[in-house]
Design a protein around this motif. Structure first.
Motif, PDB file in Angstrom:
ATOM      1  N   ALA A 155       0.831  -1.206   0.000  1.00 56.87           N
ATOM      2  CA  ALA A 155       0.000   0.000   0.000  1.00 56.87           C
ATOM      3  C   ALA A 155       0.867   1.258   0.000  1.00 56.87           C
ATOM      4  N   SER A 156       0.358   2.280  -0.659  1.00 50.49           N
ATOM      5  CA  SER A 156       1.081   3.545  -0.780  1.00 50.49           C
ATOM      6  C   SER A 156       0.574   4.554   0.248  1.00 50.49           C
ATOM      7  N   LEU A 157       1.511   5.140   0.983  1.00 50.48           N
ATOM      8  CA  LEU A 157       1.151   6.167   1.959  1.00 50.48           C
ATOM      9  C   LEU A 157       0.564   7.393   1.257  1.00 50.48           C
ATOM     10  N   ASP A 158       1.127   7.735   0.102  1.00 50.79           N
ATOM     11  CA  ASP A 158       0.613   8.879  -0.660  1.00 50.79           C
ATOM     12  C   ASP A 158      -0.838   8.649  -1.080  1.00 50.79           C
ATOM     13  N   LYS A 159      -1.129   7.416  -1.485  1.00 56.26           N
ATOM     14  CA  LYS A 159      -2.510   7.105  -1.861  1.00 56.26           C
ATOM     15  C   LYS A 159      -3.418   7.194  -0.643  1.00 56.26           C
ATOM     16  N   GLY A 160      -2.901   6.766   0.509  1.00 50.10           N
ATOM     17  CA  GLY A 160      -3.687   6.854   1.731  1.00 50.10           C
ATOM     18  C   GLY A 160      -4.067   8.289   2.055  1.00 50.10           C
ATOM     19  N   VAL A 161      -3.136   9.208   1.827  1.00 44.74           N
ATOM     20  CA  VAL A 161      -3.410  10.630   2.066  1.00 44.74           C
ATOM     21  C   VAL A 161      -4.515  11.117   1.133  1.00 44.74           C
ATOM     22  N   LYS A 162      -4.468  10.675  -0.123  1.00 48.79           N
ATOM     23  CA  LYS A 162      -5.479  11.098  -1.095  1.00 48.79           C
ATOM     24  C   LYS A 162      -6.857  10.545  -0.737  1.00 48.79           C
TER      25      LYS A 162
END
Length: 203
Positions: free
Chosen positions: A74-81
């Motif tokens: 999982a991507s942390l950046d995607k989590g932020v989005k």
């Protein structure tokens, strides 16, 4: 029309009927169907020869990747989005205030209904347990289905990859983030787990 002509017509009709039935009977005799002792075109293989999919493989395909697998990539950046859908109700900074929903700093591993100063629903208070990765995944998928009568009106995140990304973000909101669940190591044909080499390949 005299009787002689009527007799001729009747005789003609009778002959026509006899001819039709005669032809039908003769056709049945000539083209009589017979069951073949063997197939004209041999069919190779039997039902037992047809490969059937392994039940474990089918189950894995239907269920998709495990939560551990999803969290590992999982991507942390995607989590932020994805978390932008939640920002109206939750703060995530350390010491942040409660809004419509509780502050989510250090939520992973925290007791349910554990945010200080937030007025939780009776359903959440009685849920018990901690917010593990699995519990968060289930709740984020459909809050009202996971904990009926919860105050959280959010419909949920249908995509498992989106939920994993948000969970990775929530995990990062801590001075001491919890370890991610271990990912199962694939086995070889002999049933012995494969060793992942950390050495550089020989050229």
């Amino acid at each position: 029309m005299n009787s002689f002509e009527l007799n001729k017509i009747a005789l003609a009709l009778l002959l026509t009927v006899l001819i039709i039935f005669g032809i039908a009977g003769l056709t049945g005799i000539i083209f009589e169907e017979k069951e073949l002792a063997t197939n004209a075109y041999p069919i190779e293989g039997t039902v037992a020869d047809v490969a059937t999919p392994d039940e474990d493989v089918v189950a894995a395909v239907e269920e998709g990747p495990s939560l551990a697998d999803l969290l590992a990539v999982a991507s942390l950046d995607k989590g932020v989005k994805v978390f932008k859908k939640c920002k109206a109700c939750h703060t995530i900074d350390n010491g942040g205030k409660n809004l419509v929903g509780p502050n989510l700093w250090d939520v992973v591993g925290r007791a349910k209904a554990g945010a200080s100063g937030f007025s939780y629903s009776d359903a959440m208070k009685s849920a018990g347990g901690e917010w593990t990765y699995e519990e968060l995944d289930g709740f984020l998928k459909k809050p009202s289905g996971f904990i009926p009568k919860t105050k959280m009106t959010f419909a949920g995140l249908k995509k498992s990859a989106d939920r994993a990304a948000v969970i990775v973000l929530l995990r990062s909101l801590s001075d001491a983030p919890h370890d991610l669940p271990s990912v199962a190591i694939p086995e070889t044909e002999a049933g012995i787990p494969e060793e992942v080499s950390t050495e550089a390949p020989q050229e």
